[in-house]
Design an enzyme around this catalytic site. Structure first.
Site, PDB file in Angstrom:
ATOM      1  N   LYS A 290       0.821  -1.221   0.000  1.00  0.00           N
ATOM      2  CA  LYS A 290       0.000   0.000   0.000  1.00  0.00           C
ATOM      3  C   LYS A 290       0.858   1.276   0.000  1.00  0.00           C
ATOM      4  O   LYS A 290       2.058   1.222   0.290  1.00  0.00           O
ATOM      5  CB  LYS A 290      -0.930  -0.039   1.221  1.00  0.00           C
TER       6      LYS A 290
ATOM      7  N   TYR B 205     -12.303  -2.007  -4.056  1.00  0.00           N
ATOM      8  CA  TYR B 205     -12.794  -2.204  -2.681  1.00  0.00           C
ATOM      9  C   TYR B 205     -14.321  -2.127  -2.594  1.00  0.00           C
ATOM     10  O   TYR B 205     -14.857  -1.841  -1.518  1.00  0.00           O
ATOM     11  CB  TYR B 205     -12.147  -1.186  -1.743  1.00  0.00           C
TER      12      TYR B 205
ATOM     13  N   ASN C  53      -2.079   0.353   6.716  1.00  0.00           N
ATOM     14  CA  ASN C  53      -1.551  -0.897   7.275  1.00  0.00           C
ATOM     15  C   ASN C  53      -0.698  -1.700   6.285  1.00  0.00           C
ATOM     16  O   ASN C  53      -0.581  -2.915   6.401  1.00  0.00           O
ATOM     17  CB  ASN C  53      -2.671  -1.723   7.903  1.00  0.00           C
TER      18      ASN C  53
ATOM     19  N   HIS D 107      -2.253  -5.434   1.521  1.00  0.00           N
ATOM     20  CA  HIS D 107      -3.560  -6.067   1.306  1.00  0.00           C
ATOM     21  C   HIS D 107      -3.306  -7.509   0.902  1.00  0.00           C
ATOM     22  O   HIS D 107      -2.309  -7.789   0.221  1.00  0.00           O
ATOM     23  CB  HIS D 107      -4.310  -5.356   0.167  1.00  0.00           C
TER      24      HIS D 107
ATOM     25  N   GLU E 138      -9.542 -10.685  -7.584  1.00  0.00           N
ATOM     26  CA  GLU E 138      -8.573  -9.597  -7.389  1.00  0.00           C
ATOM     27  C   GLU E 138      -7.384  -9.745  -8.336  1.00  0.00           C
ATOM     28  O   GLU E 138      -6.871  -8.745  -8.843  1.00  0.00           O
ATOM     29  CB  GLU E 138      -8.130  -9.561  -5.922  1.00  0.00           C
TER      30      GLU E 138
END
Ligand code: DAT
Ligand code: MG
Length: 140
Positions: free
Chosen positions: A11, A51, A114, A117, A128
């Site tokens: 990320k 998302y 965080n 993913h 995905e």
């Protein structure tokens, strides 16, 4: 146990701190193999599509704005039990709850920022991977 593929993303909080190599090493050390990888700066619209499963959640705006705020590295990982193994090495969503030795324990800054993913099930892994990669771009 069968060889599986999963989808992983490094990320923007992590690419900004130049942690792509450090995170990839933790994935490789866990027995996962990077079989496709590219750096992507996604649009807000792409983040919202990727998302979409979270669109009713209160943090949807914050999440998608963050994901479009800088470069990410999208990857396909391959290995035995890859989906569960990747979730294990990622650690808990909130770094406060993440175990020692996990990526989120080492690097995540908050529940939102965080660092990584990872797909949570075979069906989401398939979707995905297909969202970001053509089959010909995955080299096992
Ligand atoms: P995970 O990424 O561990 O699969 P998730 O699918 O529940 O977690 O949520 C997707 C992402 O949304 C997560 O990595 C960070 C963000 N997020 C989740 N819960 C949040 C919260 N309470 N506040 C802010 N962002 C949150
Ligand atoms: Mg999730």
């Amino acid at each position: 146990m069968a060889i599986e593929r999963t989808f992983s993303m490094i990320k923007p909080d992590a690419t900004k701190r130049n942690l792509t190599g450090a995170i990839t090493k933790m994935l490789e050390d866990a027995g996962l193999r990077v079989v496709a990888s590219k750096r992507v700066h996604m649009s807000q619209r792409e983040a919202e599509a990727f998302y979409a499963v979270h669109k009713e959640r209160p943090f949807f705006g914050e999440l998608t704005e963050f994901m479009a705020s800088g470069p990410t590295v999208v990857q396909v990982l391959e290995g035995e039990n890859a989906i569960a193994k990747n979730r294990e090495v990622m650690g808990a969503t909130n770094p406060v709850d993440a175990d020692e030795g996990t990526i989120r324990k080492a690097f995540a800054q908050s529940i939102g920022e965080n660092s990584v993913h990872g797909s949570d099930a075979p069906e989401t892994a398939k979707e995905e991977i297909a969202f970001w990669f053509a089959e010909k771009d995955i080299v096992g």
